[in-house]
Motif scaffolding. Structure first.
Motif, PDB file in Angstrom:
ATOM      1  N   PRO A  61       0.842  -1.337   0.204  1.00 47.57           N
ATOM      2  CA  PRO A  61       0.028   0.285  -0.143  1.00 47.57           C
ATOM      3  C   PRO A  61       0.577   1.059  -0.224  1.00 47.57           C
ATOM      4  O   PRO A  61       0.174   2.350  -0.715  1.00 47.57           O
ATOM      5  N   GLN A  62       2.264   1.219   0.599  1.00 41.88           N
ATOM      6  CA  GLN A  62       2.639   2.729   0.585  1.00 41.88           C
ATOM      7  C   GLN A  62       2.893   2.719  -0.769  1.00 41.88           C
ATOM      8  O   GLN A  62       3.690   3.918  -0.568  1.00 41.88           O
ATOM      9  N   HIS A  63       3.452   2.036  -1.211  1.00 39.00           N
ATOM     10  CA  HIS A  63       4.362   2.126  -2.509  1.00 39.00           C
ATOM     11  C   HIS A  63       3.397   2.737  -3.714  1.00 39.00           C
ATOM     12  O   HIS A  63       4.224   3.630  -3.684  1.00 39.00           O
ATOM     13  N   ILE A  64       2.056   2.311  -3.611  1.00 38.43           N
ATOM     14  CA  ILE A  64       1.344   3.231  -4.674  1.00 38.43           C
ATOM     15  C   ILE A  64       1.181   4.725  -4.165  1.00 38.43           C
ATOM     16  O   ILE A  64       0.611   5.411  -4.510  1.00 38.43           O
ATOM     17  N   PHE A  65       1.883   5.234  -2.951  1.00 35.40           N
ATOM     18  CA  PHE A  65       1.163   6.116  -2.584  1.00 35.40           C
ATOM     19  C   PHE A  65       2.947   7.289  -3.517  1.00 35.40           C
ATOM     20  O   PHE A  65       2.970   8.047  -3.430  1.00 35.40           O
ATOM     21  N   PHE A  66       3.761   6.395  -2.922  1.00 38.68           N
ATOM     22  CA  PHE A  66       5.277   7.141  -2.963  1.00 38.68           C
ATOM     23  C   PHE A  66       5.887   6.232  -4.345  1.00 38.68           C
ATOM     24  O   PHE A  66       6.863   6.868  -4.275  1.00 38.68           O
ATOM     25  N   CYS A  67       5.165   5.911  -5.255  1.00 38.41           N
ATOM     26  CA  CYS A  67       5.468   5.577  -6.270  1.00 38.41           C
ATOM     27  C   CYS A  67       6.206   6.445  -7.322  1.00 38.41           C
ATOM     28  O   CYS A  67       6.267   7.188  -6.953  1.00 38.41           O
ATOM     29  N   ARG A  68       7.768   6.168  -7.961  1.00 43.69           N
ATOM     30  CA  ARG A  68       8.433   7.129  -8.258  1.00 43.69           C
ATOM     31  C   ARG A  68       8.846   6.692  -9.627  1.00 43.69           C
ATOM     32  O   ARG A  68       9.717   7.498 -10.846  1.00 43.69           O
ATOM     33  N   ASP A  69       7.838   6.097 -10.458  1.00 42.69           N
ATOM     34  CA  ASP A  69       7.031   5.985 -11.906  1.00 42.69           C
ATOM     35  C   ASP A  69       6.905   7.478 -11.955  1.00 42.69           C
ATOM     36  O   ASP A  69       6.566   7.963 -11.689  1.00 42.69           O
ATOM     37  N   PRO A  70       7.648   7.702 -13.718  1.00 35.34           N
ATOM     38  CA  PRO A  70       7.345   9.656 -14.199  1.00 35.34           C
ATOM     39  C   PRO A  70       5.934   9.581 -14.184  1.00 35.34           C
ATOM     40  O   PRO A  70       5.651  10.781 -13.820  1.00 35.34           O
ATOM     41  N   ALA A  71       5.089   8.481 -14.447  1.00 28.23           N
ATOM     42  CA  ALA A  71       3.763   8.995 -14.990  1.00 28.23           C
ATOM     43  C   ALA A  71       2.993   8.869 -14.037  1.00 28.23           C
ATOM     44  O   ALA A  71       2.364   9.921 -14.010  1.00 28.23           O
ATOM     45  N   ARG A  72       2.804   8.233 -13.055  1.00 25.64           N
ATOM     46  CA  ARG A  72       2.716   8.226 -11.553  1.00 25.64           C
ATOM     47  C   ARG A  72       2.493   9.647 -11.038  1.00 25.64           C
ATOM     48  O   ARG A  72       2.057  10.244 -10.308  1.00 25.64           O
ATOM     49  N   SER A  73       3.883   9.803 -10.997  1.00 30.29           N
ATOM     50  CA  SER A  73       4.402  11.221 -10.583  1.00 30.29           C
ATOM     51  C   SER A  73       3.757  12.810 -10.774  1.00 30.29           C
ATOM     52  O   SER A  73       3.140  13.832 -10.758  1.00 30.29           O
ATOM     53  N   ALA A  74       3.218  12.464 -12.343  1.00 29.78           N
ATOM     54  CA  ALA A  74       2.343  13.473 -13.017  1.00 29.78           C
ATOM     55  C   ALA A  74       1.185  13.359 -12.598  1.00 29.78           C
ATOM     56  O   ALA A  74       0.521  14.195 -12.499  1.00 29.78           O
ATOM     57  N   VAL A  75       1.204  12.104 -11.836  1.00 28.71           N
ATOM     58  CA  VAL A  75      -0.788  12.739 -11.673  1.00 28.71           C
ATOM     59  C   VAL A  75      -1.012  12.426 -10.269  1.00 28.71           C
ATOM     60  O   VAL A  75      -1.951  14.171 -10.215  1.00 28.71           O
ATOM     61  N   PHE A  76       0.398  12.438  -9.507  1.00 30.63           N
ATOM     62  CA  PHE A  76      -0.264  13.714  -8.400  1.00 30.63           C
ATOM     63  C   PHE A  76       0.508  15.099  -8.944  1.00 30.63           C
ATOM     64  O   PHE A  76      -0.632  15.813  -7.796  1.00 30.63           O
ATOM     65  N   ASN A  77       1.471  15.280  -9.458  1.00 32.69           N
ATOM     66  CA  ASN A  77       2.028  17.184  -9.188  1.00 32.69           C
ATOM     67  C   ASN A  77       0.314  17.523  -9.806  1.00 32.69           C
ATOM     68  O   ASN A  77      -0.140  18.246  -9.764  1.00 32.69           O
ATOM     69  N   SER A  78      -0.362  16.593 -11.106  1.00 28.95           N
ATOM     70  CA  SER A  78      -1.276  17.648 -11.691  1.00 28.95           C
ATOM     71  C   SER A  78      -2.925  17.386 -10.792  1.00 28.95           C
ATOM     72  O   SER A  78      -3.316  18.052 -11.105  1.00 28.95           O
ATOM     73  N   SER A  79      -2.862  16.201  -9.664  1.00 31.34           N
ATOM     74  CA  SER A  79      -3.666  16.328  -8.895  1.00 31.34           C
ATOM     75  C   SER A  79      -3.248  17.911  -7.717  1.00 31.34           C
ATOM     76  O   SER A  79      -5.069  18.077  -7.598  1.00 31.34           O
ATOM     77  N   VAL A  80      -1.996  18.490  -7.931  1.00 31.08           N
ATOM     78  CA  VAL A  80      -1.550  19.195  -6.327  1.00 31.08           C
ATOM     79  C   VAL A  80      -2.491  20.088  -6.863  1.00 31.08           C
ATOM     80  O   VAL A  80      -2.671  21.143  -6.516  1.00 31.08           O
ATOM     81  N   ASP A  81      -2.007  20.590  -8.405  1.00 32.25           N
ATOM     82  CA  ASP A  81      -2.364  21.423  -8.821  1.00 32.25           C
ATOM     83  C   ASP A  81      -4.580  21.425  -9.087  1.00 32.25           C
ATOM     84  O   ASP A  81      -4.208  23.120  -9.005  1.00 32.25           O
ATOM     85  N   ARG A  82      -4.639  20.339  -9.288  1.00 35.04           N
ATOM     86  CA  ARG A  82      -6.304  21.061  -9.470  1.00 35.04           C
ATOM     87  C   ARG A  82      -6.728  21.242  -7.990  1.00 35.04           C
ATOM     88  O   ARG A  82      -7.344  22.076  -7.341  1.00 35.04           O
ATOM     89  N   LEU A  83      -5.832  20.848  -7.011  1.00 38.38           N
ATOM     90  CA  LEU A  83      -6.051  21.450  -5.243  1.00 38.38           C
ATOM     91  C   LEU A  83      -5.959  22.707  -4.814  1.00 38.38           C
ATOM     92  O   LEU A  83      -6.343  23.455  -4.418  1.00 38.38           O
ATOM     93  N   VAL A  84      -4.786  23.043  -5.688  1.00 34.47           N
ATOM     94  CA  VAL A  84      -4.347  24.749  -5.544  1.00 34.47           C
ATOM     95  C   VAL A  84      -5.551  25.162  -6.223  1.00 34.47           C
ATOM     96  O   VAL A  84      -5.916  26.810  -5.873  1.00 34.47           O
ATOM     97  N   GLU A  85      -5.942  25.047  -7.501  1.00 34.86           N
ATOM     98  CA  GLU A  85      -7.221  25.377  -9.022  1.00 34.86           C
ATOM     99  C   GLU A  85      -8.463  25.456  -7.561  1.00 34.86           C
ATOM    100  O   GLU A  85      -9.126  27.020  -7.680  1.00 34.86           O
ATOM    101  N   TRP A  86      -8.745  23.849  -6.780  1.00 37.28           N
ATOM    102  CA  TRP A  86      -9.985  24.803  -6.331  1.00 37.28           C
ATOM    103  C   TRP A  86      -9.939  25.562  -4.826  1.00 37.28           C
ATOM    104  O   TRP A  86     -10.252  26.107  -4.562  1.00 37.28           O
ATOM    105  N   LEU A  87      -8.478  25.312  -4.482  1.00 36.40           N
ATOM    106  CA  LEU A  87      -8.800  26.275  -2.938  1.00 36.40           C
ATOM    107  C   LEU A  87      -9.045  27.995  -3.511  1.00 36.40           C
ATOM    108  O   LEU A  87      -9.321  28.331  -2.945  1.00 36.40           O
TER     109      LEU A  87
END
Length: 104
Positions: free
Chosen positions: A41-67
């Motif tokens: 389970p921990q790996h799912i949140f912190f996977c170093r795969d570039p595509a997964r990191s891009a999804v995380f960063n996109s989610s952070v950007d959307r959260l900032v937009e929502w804020l």
């Protein structure tokens, strides 16, 4: 609903390949993104795969937009994005080192 989600995250009983392999014996216990074995389970949140990191960063950007759309104080909104991204990198580094340790 949040309590159900939080309980699954903390307990590790949510759909990950490690658990699915334990349940059915047919699921391959590796991360479909980076090939890490086992996919805990921990790996799912912190996977170093570039595509997964891009999804995380996109989610952070959307959260900032929502804020911002909710008229959250600008100083809080601007400080949030780099801090959560930095937190993710630090946790990823710690979990990567932890995952390479051999249990005696």
């Amino acid at each position: 609903m949040f309590s159900v989600w939080a309980t699954k995250q903390v307990s590790g009983f949510f759909g990950n390949n490690h658990l699915m392999n334990h349940i059915d014996g047919h699921t391959v216990d590796t991360c479909p993104n980076c090939g890490c074995h086992p996919e805990r389970p921990q790996h799912i949140f912190f996977c170093r795969d570039p595509a997964r990191s891009a999804v995380f960063n996109s989610s952070v950007d959307r959260l900032v937009e929502w804020l911002a759309s909710q008229r959250t104080d600008a100083s809080l909104t601007l400080s949030f994005s780099p801090n959560i991204s930095s937190w993710s990198r630090r946790c990823s580094d710690v979990l990567f080192v932890y995952s390479t340790l051999t249990v005696l």
